[in-house]
Design a protein around this motif. Structure first.
Motif, PDB file in Angstrom:
ATOM      1  N   GLU A  29       7.381   7.624   7.301  1.00 32.79           N
ATOM      2  CA  GLU A  29       7.670   8.225   5.990  1.00 32.79           C
ATOM      3  C   GLU A  29       7.540   7.210   4.858  1.00 32.79           C
ATOM      4  N   TYR A  88      -4.022  11.112  -2.239  1.00 34.23           N
ATOM      5  CA  TYR A  88      -3.929  11.801  -0.960  1.00 34.23           C
ATOM      6  C   TYR A  88      -3.038  10.936  -0.083  1.00 34.23           C
ATOM      7  N   GLY A 144       2.445   0.308   5.079  1.00 36.21           N
ATOM      8  CA  GLY A 144       3.514   1.221   5.473  1.00 36.21           C
ATOM      9  C   GLY A 144       3.060   2.117   6.614  1.00 36.21           C
ATOM     10  N   ILE A 162      -4.891   4.042  -2.861  1.00 46.08           N
ATOM     11  CA  ILE A 162      -6.358   4.133  -2.958  1.00 46.08           C
ATOM     12  C   ILE A 162      -6.786   5.540  -3.358  1.00 46.08           C
ATOM     13  N   GLY A 163      -5.870   6.395  -3.734  1.00 41.60           N
ATOM     14  CA  GLY A 163      -6.264   7.717  -4.211  1.00 41.60           C
ATOM     15  C   GLY A 163      -5.146   8.713  -4.006  1.00 41.60           C
ATOM     16  N   LEU A 207       0.861  -1.181   0.000  1.00 38.97           N
ATOM     17  CA  LEU A 207       0.000   0.000   0.000  1.00 38.97           C
ATOM     18  C   LEU A 207       0.893   1.226   0.000  1.00 38.97           C
ATOM     19  N   GLN A 234       2.152   6.148  -3.813  1.00 40.00           N
ATOM     20  CA  GLN A 234       2.822   6.278  -5.119  1.00 40.00           C
ATOM     21  C   GLN A 234       2.448   5.161  -6.094  1.00 40.00           C
ATOM     22  N   LEU A 260      -2.299   9.077   3.442  1.00 45.40           N
ATOM     23  CA  LEU A 260      -2.796   8.544   4.714  1.00 45.40           C
ATOM     24  C   LEU A 260      -1.633   8.413   5.693  1.00 45.40           C
TER      25      LEU A 260
HETATM   26  N1  SAM Z   1       6.297   9.666   2.372  1.00 50.23           N
HETATM   27  C1  SAM Z   1       5.255   8.994   1.638  1.00 50.23           C
HETATM   28  C2  SAM Z   1       4.959   9.742   0.372  1.00 50.23           C
HETATM   29  O1  SAM Z   1       5.043  10.976   0.371  1.00 50.23           O
HETATM   30  O2  SAM Z   1       4.577   9.094  -0.628  1.00 50.23           O
HETATM   31  C3  SAM Z   1       3.986   8.898   2.476  1.00 50.23           C
HETATM   32  C4  SAM Z   1       4.067   7.934   3.590  1.00 50.23           C
HETATM   33  S1  SAM Z   1       2.528   7.737   4.445  1.00 50.23           S
HETATM   34  C5  SAM Z   1       2.596   8.989   5.673  1.00 50.23           C
HETATM   35  C6  SAM Z   1       2.711   6.245   5.350  1.00 50.23           C
HETATM   36  C7  SAM Z   1       2.117   5.020   4.703  1.00 50.23           C
HETATM   37  O3  SAM Z   1       0.725   5.190   4.490  1.00 50.23           O
HETATM   38  C8  SAM Z   1       2.665   4.639   3.349  1.00 50.23           C
HETATM   39  O4  SAM Z   1       3.872   3.933   3.437  1.00 50.23           O
HETATM   40  C9  SAM Z   1       1.550   3.793   2.777  1.00 50.23           C
HETATM   41  O5  SAM Z   1       1.636   2.446   3.215  1.00 50.23           O
HETATM   42  C10 SAM Z   1       0.317   4.433   3.394  1.00 50.23           C
HETATM   43  N2  SAM Z   1      -0.394   5.318   2.455  1.00 50.23           N
HETATM   44  C11 SAM Z   1      -0.394   6.662   2.460  1.00 50.23           C
HETATM   45  N3  SAM Z   1      -1.176   7.163   1.501  1.00 50.23           N
HETATM   46  C12 SAM Z   1      -1.704   6.110   0.843  1.00 50.23           C
HETATM   47  C13 SAM Z   1      -2.587   5.972  -0.260  1.00 50.23           C
HETATM   48  N4  SAM Z   1      -3.085   7.030  -0.899  1.00 50.23           N
HETATM   49  N5  SAM Z   1      -2.910   4.718  -0.679  1.00 50.23           N
HETATM   50  C14 SAM Z   1      -2.398   3.640  -0.044  1.00 50.23           C
HETATM   51  N6  SAM Z   1      -1.553   3.708   1.012  1.00 50.23           N
HETATM   52  C15 SAM Z   1      -1.207   4.919   1.455  1.00 50.23           C
END
Ligand code: SAM
Length: 233
Positions: free
Chosen positions: A123, A143, A120, A140-141, A93, A96, A145
């Protein structure tokens, strides 16, 4: 049977989420098995550390590769993508990844699949996981999470309802939004007149051919109005 193995630092997130509605019923009917595993069980140090600071500096922490590779190896017998058994997918997940849609849900709903969902946090996940271990990187979109857990649950829900027998006889995935490239037609229930808002007469007529025609046109009109991009595809 379809099986999901979720690797997460918050297995408790899934406890209630997989225990209600259609997902619960599908589990009870033996259509799907869903197990949330604590990533920390695959650490080897005393404090069960799963994260570390990023090389090159910068904010936050990154999930380390070792416990994730060990976890996937323990669950599938393979520690590299090319060695995975047939019908096994390792899904990371990630904000990117490929944006999740009904076509991928259908692809993942093959009944004998084994799907490992990697959640994940912080970061994100050491890039070597995406490079060498995962078969699918899924978002999943557009934005961000705080973690992959809500995204994993979205995928589980969308996939499980496509399993034959998962929906009761009163509902069917065949006519739902996206199944035929269109949005679903408008739905109404009693009363036929609510505060002066009347249900379309055709739906009250009992004429099944007319109702089917009305629904098809209404689905097209709704798609044109709300999601014209679906028609262009
Ligand atoms: N530093 C990353 C970036 O800017 O792409 C974001 C990391 S996020 C705070 C932490 C975790 O949330 C990710 O490793 C991923 O597993 C999950 N996550 C965040 N956004 C997501 C999304 N739109 N779809 C699926 N998983 C997501």
């Amino acid at each position: 049977m379809l099986r999901f193995d979720i690797i997460t630092i918050f297995p408790e997130f899934f406890r209630e989420a997989i225990d209600c509605g259609i997902v619960r019923r599908a589990r009870n009917a033996g259509l799907v098995e869903i197990i949330a595993h604590d990533l920390r069980q695959w650490t080897t140090d005393k404090h069960h550390v799963v994260d570390d600071r990023p090389f090159g500096g910068g904010d936050g922490m990154v999930l380390k590769p070792e416990p994730i590779f060990a976890g996937v190896e323990a669950l599938t017998g393979a520690a590299r993508r090319e060695d995975l058994p047939p019908n096994t997918r390792v899904v990371l997940l990630s904000a990117q990844g490929e944006v999740f849609a009904q076509a991928l849900a259908k692809d993942l709903s093959q009944s004998d699949s084994r799907i490992v969902l990697l959640c994940g946090r912080y970061e994100g996940v050491d890039e070597r996981v995406a490079d060498a271990l995962v078969t699918d990187e899924v978002s999943i979109g557009d934005y961000v999470l705080s973690g992959g857990e809500p995204a994993a649950m979205v995928i589980i829900d969308a996939v499980v309802r496509l399993l034959p027998g998962a929906l009761g006889s009163e509902t069917s995935a065949v006519n739902e939004s996206f199944s035929e490239g269109l949005l679903d037609y408008p739905q109404y229930t009693r009363p036929p007149d609510f505060r002066g808002m009347r249900v379309p007469e055709t739906l009250l007529s009992g004429n099944h051919a007319e109702i089917a025609r009305w629904r098809k046109e209404a689905a097209l009109e709704k798609t044109r109005r709300k999601r014209p991009d679906l028609l262009n595809r």
